[in-house]
Write a protein that holds these residues in place. Structure first.
Motif, short mmCIF file in Angstrom:
data_model
loop_
_atom_site.label_atom_id
_atom_site.label_comp_id
_atom_site.label_asym_id
_atom_site.label_seq_id
_atom_site.Cartn_x
_atom_site.Cartn_y
_atom_site.Cartn_z
N LYS A 135 -37.42 -27.46 -26.56
CA LYS A 135 -36.56 -27.82 -27.67
C LYS A 135 -35.59 -26.68 -27.95
CE LYS A 135 -40.12 -30.71 -29.74
NZ LYS A 135 -40.85 -30.87 -28.48
N LYS A 136 -34.36 -27.05 -28.18
CA LYS A 136 -33.36 -26.03 -28.49
C LYS A 136 -33.59 -25.58 -29.93
CE LYS A 136 -28.53 -25.67 -27.41
NZ LYS A 136 -27.27 -26.43 -27.39
N VAL A 137 -33.77 -24.29 -30.10
CA VAL A 137 -34.21 -23.77 -31.38
C VAL A 137 -33.09 -23.07 -32.14
CG1 VAL A 137 -35.69 -22.00 -32.39
CG2 VAL A 137 -36.63 -23.60 -30.76
N CYS A 138 -32.34 -22.27 -31.44
CA CYS A 138 -31.29 -21.50 -32.13
C CYS A 138 -30.42 -20.84 -31.07
CB CYS A 138 -31.90 -20.43 -33.04
SG CYS A 138 -32.93 -19.23 -32.17
N THR A 182 -49.24 -19.07 -27.53
CA THR A 182 -47.89 -18.67 -27.13
C THR A 182 -47.17 -19.89 -26.57
OG1 THR A 182 -48.67 -18.07 -24.93
CG2 THR A 182 -48.54 -16.30 -26.56
N PHE A 183 -45.87 -19.81 -26.55
CA PHE A 183 -45.05 -20.92 -26.07
C PHE A 183 -44.03 -20.38 -25.09
CE2 PHE A 183 -46.52 -21.61 -30.35
CZ PHE A 183 -47.14 -22.85 -30.25
N GLU A 184 -43.79 -21.18 -24.08
CA GLU A 184 -42.80 -20.81 -23.07
C GLU A 184 -41.40 -20.84 -23.70
OE1 GLU A 184 -41.85 -22.53 -18.75
OE2 GLU A 184 -43.76 -23.22 -19.58
N THR A 185 -40.56 -19.94 -23.27
CA THR A 185 -39.19 -19.93 -23.79
C THR A 185 -38.20 -19.84 -22.64
OG1 THR A 185 -38.97 -17.54 -23.93
CG2 THR A 185 -39.94 -18.63 -25.84
N LYS A 186 -36.98 -20.20 -22.92
CA LYS A 186 -35.91 -19.93 -21.96
C LYS A 186 -34.61 -19.76 -22.73
CE LYS A 186 -34.85 -24.76 -20.91
NZ LYS A 186 -34.74 -25.80 -19.90
N ILE A 187 -33.70 -19.04 -22.10
CA ILE A 187 -32.38 -18.82 -22.69
C ILE A 187 -31.38 -19.47 -21.74
CG2 ILE A 187 -30.65 -17.11 -23.39
CD1 ILE A 187 -33.01 -15.09 -23.66
N GLU A 188 -30.55 -20.35 -22.29
CA GLU A 188 -29.53 -21.01 -21.48
C GLU A 188 -28.23 -20.99 -22.24
OE1 GLU A 188 -32.07 -24.28 -18.93
OE2 GLU A 188 -30.49 -24.99 -20.27
N ASN A 189 -27.20 -20.45 -21.66
CA ASN A 189 -25.88 -20.40 -22.32
C ASN A 189 -26.00 -19.90 -23.75
OD1 ASN A 189 -24.71 -21.52 -20.02
ND2 ASN A 189 -25.16 -23.60 -20.74
N GLN A 190 -26.74 -18.83 -23.94
CA GLN A 190 -26.90 -18.21 -25.27
C GLN A 190 -27.71 -19.06 -26.25
OE1 GLN A 190 -25.73 -14.89 -25.73
NE2 GLN A 190 -25.54 -15.22 -23.54
N SER A 191 -28.29 -20.14 -25.78
CA SER A 191 -29.18 -20.93 -26.63
C SER A 191 -30.62 -20.61 -26.28
CB SER A 191 -28.96 -22.43 -26.42
OG SER A 191 -27.68 -22.77 -26.85
N VAL A 192 -31.46 -20.63 -27.31
CA VAL A 192 -32.88 -20.33 -27.13
C VAL A 192 -33.65 -21.64 -27.16
CG1 VAL A 192 -34.88 -19.15 -28.12
CG2 VAL A 192 -32.60 -18.09 -28.24
N TRP A 193 -34.49 -21.81 -26.17
CA TRP A 193 -35.31 -23.02 -26.06
C TRP A 193 -36.78 -22.62 -26.09
CZ3 TRP A 193 -33.21 -28.02 -24.72
CH2 TRP A 193 -31.83 -28.03 -24.51
N VAL A 194 -37.58 -23.43 -26.77
CA VAL A 194 -39.02 -23.18 -26.82
C VAL A 194 -39.73 -24.45 -26.41
CG1 VAL A 194 -40.97 -22.57 -28.32
CG2 VAL A 194 -38.75 -21.47 -28.67
#
Ligand code: FES
Length: 126
Positions: free
Chosen positions: A25-28, A112-124
């Motif tokens: 989910k895109k968080v911030c 804990t939750f997996e995260t990723k950063i894509e185009n300056q967006s944070v996803w969890v």
């Protein structure tokens, strides 16, 4: 360094109708986070503590299982025995940012939750 003022992100569910409960989910935006510090996010009624350290985002439950309060985002982050960790602001137990495991007592851990950063967006991934 660590600030005591608490940063909060209040998030609306992003997009429509999540079916798979464990999807990203895109968080911030990355710029919403504070380097070397924690931010609390409310994602679909779950409190998540986000930490931005060494250009990576770590996501843990905000709930301190020992102190029994939603405070982890206020914890100080640092390095202990070569591991990135967050110290609970209540009783100072150290939790590995990667695994959530308490460094004093491996029987205790924080989800804990997996995260990723894509185009300056944070996803969890919840
Ligand atoms: S209190 Fe020191 S490792 Fe946890």
């Amino acid at each position: 360094m660590h600030k005591n003022s608490q940063a909060w992100l209040f998030l609306k569910p992003y997009g429509e109708g999540y079916k798979d409960m464990s999807e990203f989910k895109k968080v911030c935006q990355l710029s919403d986070l504070i380097n070397n510090s924690g931010v609390a996010a409310l994602i679909e009624n779950q409190q998540i503590a986000l930490f931005y350290v060494e250009n990576k985002v770590f996501a843990l439950s905000n709930y301190d299982p020992i102190g029994q309060a939603n405070v982890m985002s206020r914890g100080m982050v640092g390095d202990l025995k070569g591991e990135l960790m967050v110290a609970s602001p209540l009783q100072k137990q150290h939790y590995n940012l990667n695994t959530g495991v308490c460094m004093d007592d491996e029987a205790i851990s924080i989800p804990t939750f997996e995260t990723k950063i894509e185009n300056q967006s944070v996803w969890v991934k919840l």
